[in-house]
Design an enzyme around this catalytic site. Structure first.
Site, mmCIF file in Angstrom:
data_model
loop_
_atom_site.group_PDB
_atom_site.id
_atom_site.type_symbol
_atom_site.label_atom_id
_atom_site.label_comp_id
_atom_site.label_asym_id
_atom_site.label_seq_id
_atom_site.Cartn_x
_atom_site.Cartn_y
_atom_site.Cartn_z
ATOM 1 N N THR A 261 0.811 -1.224 0.000
ATOM 2 C CA THR A 261 0.000 0.000 0.000
ATOM 3 C C THR A 261 0.838 1.264 0.000
ATOM 4 O OG1 THR A 261 -1.771 -1.096 1.172
ATOM 5 C CG2 THR A 261 -1.729 1.272 1.366
ATOM 6 N N ASP B 165 1.844 -6.997 -4.264
ATOM 7 C CA ASP B 165 1.011 -6.937 -3.072
ATOM 8 C C ASP B 165 1.535 -8.075 -2.194
ATOM 9 O OD1 ASP B 165 -2.138 -6.031 -2.256
ATOM 10 O OD2 ASP B 165 -1.379 -7.880 -1.364
ATOM 11 N N SER B 166 1.589 -7.873 -0.887
ATOM 12 C CA SER B 166 2.261 -8.887 -0.076
ATOM 13 C C SER B 166 1.522 -10.222 -0.035
ATOM 14 C CB SER B 166 2.552 -8.368 1.330
ATOM 15 O OG SER B 166 1.392 -8.351 2.104
ATOM 16 N N SER B 167 0.270 -10.258 -0.501
ATOM 17 C CA SER B 167 -0.428 -11.554 -0.583
ATOM 18 C C SER B 167 0.217 -12.439 -1.642
ATOM 19 C CB SER B 167 -1.904 -11.352 -0.928
ATOM 20 O OG SER B 167 -2.518 -10.636 0.094
ATOM 21 N N THR C 211 -0.003 -22.328 19.819
ATOM 22 C CA THR C 211 -1.332 -21.931 20.287
ATOM 23 C C THR C 211 -2.025 -20.946 19.337
ATOM 24 O OG1 THR C 211 -2.600 -20.850 22.045
ATOM 25 C CG2 THR C 211 -0.307 -20.175 21.819
ATOM 26 N N CYS D 198 -3.877 -18.700 20.470
ATOM 27 C CA CYS D 198 -3.915 -17.430 21.204
ATOM 28 C C CYS D 198 -2.781 -16.529 20.726
ATOM 29 C CB CYS D 198 -3.732 -17.660 22.705
ATOM 30 S SG CYS D 198 -5.019 -18.656 23.439
HETATM 31 N N1 ASP Z 1 -2.615 -5.521 0.552
HETATM 32 C C1 ASP Z 1 -1.493 -4.722 0.958
HETATM 33 C C2 ASP Z 1 -0.257 -5.616 1.046
HETATM 34 O O1 ASP Z 1 -0.082 -6.301 2.013
HETATM 35 C C3 ASP Z 1 -1.748 -4.064 2.267
HETATM 36 C C4 ASP Z 1 -0.587 -3.232 2.753
HETATM 37 O O2 ASP Z 1 0.268 -2.831 2.016
HETATM 38 O O3 ASP Z 1 -0.524 -2.940 3.951
HETATM 39 O O4 ASP Z 1 0.519 -5.642 0.112
#
Ligand code: ASP
Length: 342
Positions: A15, A59-61, A277, A279
């Site tokens: 982002t 994008d980090s995904s 965990t 948690c």
């Molecule tokens: N979807 C974006 C990413 O992780 C969100 C960010 O940059 O914080 O690449």
């Protein structure tokens, strides 16, 4: 020989450098030139700042273990030329990348500071400007000619966290990360207050970069009512070498025989089971409750207070190193980079 402090900013995407596509209204990454345009203040820093931009920006995904190795290779190649590194990265999977880099970069003696933002840097209220500037200052900070933070850390919303202790916790707040089981490494206010007793010490050894990660691992998150077929399908994944068992509370799991039998079979076939965990805070304590005694008897390894992000990348790293199953089990119970409290 470095005279002026030099920082390499590595832009991977996220982002922080995104703009809104006018047609679709979705956010997509832009080039670094645009990002730099919004931060002319960087010219006032008393250090040299160079940039390295990944292509394509991600994008980090979309980050993968192959990307972790690529990022580590860039740091390795530039290691002697810079005093510190700032990695601009999407926040969504930043905790995974920071954890991975903490394991891959053995004998790290320079700062590798990850940062990003919740709002693009071009927006008036962006948190990116502050995060970026704080990160550069922290990456450049030295005492007696030695970096103050010679480890992989995440800098977000005026806080510095150990990278392999963090999790993304909030999708909206500027304070997007938590590190429940380890205190802050530094706090940014009028002064940057470093908690030096909590920061890893340099060992002055030569940097060693592991270039193989083994992806044959998975996560089995437990929930009340989980079906035997689901557990069986996961444990019979082709090529599987290790499973992170995301358990309840202090490492507890159902005591029903079908469940324990399946785990037992997996362990006997050489699969490593690591108990972590669900948690966000606290630690696995196998044997504290009756519901974890069976896991211990089967040979499930306790993960103490490690985060799932750190467990995933630590397993990929250890298996990638080619250690025997017993050695991996042993190393899982040692803190290698300050990732857990044993
Ligand atoms: N979807 C974006 C990413 O992780 C969100 C960010 O940059 O914080 O690449």
């Amino acid at each position: 020989m470095i005279n002026q402090t030099a920082i390499l900013v590595i832009y991977t995407g996220g982002t922080i450098g995104m703009v809104q596509d006018p047609k679709t209204l979705t956010l997509r990454p832009l080039t670094f030139d645009i990002l730099y345009k919004y931060l002319p203040v960087l010219e006032n820093f008393n250090c040299r700042i160079d940039f390295y931009t990944f292509d394509p920006l991600l994008d980090s995904s979309d980050m993968t273990p192959a990307f972790y190795i690529h990022l580590a290779a860039v740091i390795e190649e530039k290691y002697e030329d810079y005093d510190g590194f700032v990695v601009l990265h999407g926040s969504d999977t930043m905790a995974y990348t920071a954890s991975a880099l903490s394991f891959i970069l053995e004998n790290l003696n320079k700062p590798v500071i990850f940062t990003g933002s919740q709002l693009p840097i071009g927006m008036v209220r962006t948190d990116g400007r502050e995060n970026f500037i704080n990160s550069v200052e922290i990456a450049a900070a030295k005492e007696f000619d030695t970096p103050i933070v010679p480890e992989v850390a995440i800098c977000f919303e005026n806080k510095l966290y150990r990278g392999n202790r963090t999790s993304k916790f909030n999708a909206e707040h500027f304070g997007a990360f938590v590190s429940v089981n380890y205190p802050l490494l530094a706090e940014v206010g009028v002064h940057i207050r470093y908690h030096k007793n909590l920061i890893l010490k340099p060992n002055f050894k030569k940097l060693k970069v592991m270039k193989t990660l083994d992806e044959n691992i998975t996560i089995l998150k437990l929930f009340p009512g989980i079906r035997p077929e689901a557990v069986e399908a996961i444990l019979h994944t082709d090529g599987l070498k290790a499973v992170i068992l995301e358990t309840f509370g202090a490492g507890n799991a159902p005591t029903t025989p079908w469940f324990l039998d399946q785990l037992k079979e997996a362990v006997s076939s050489g699969i490593i089971l690591l108990n972590v965990t669900q948690c966000k805070g606290g630690s696995v304590e196998m044997g504290k409750y009756e519901t974890s005694v069976g896991l211990g008897k089967i040979g499930v390894v306790g993960g103490y207070d490690i985060t799932t992000e750190s467990a995933v990348t630590k397993l990929m790293y250890l298996l990638g190193c080619g250690y025997s199953t017993d050695a991996v089990k042993q190393l899982l119970q040692n803190s290698l980079r300050g990732e857990m409290t044993v």
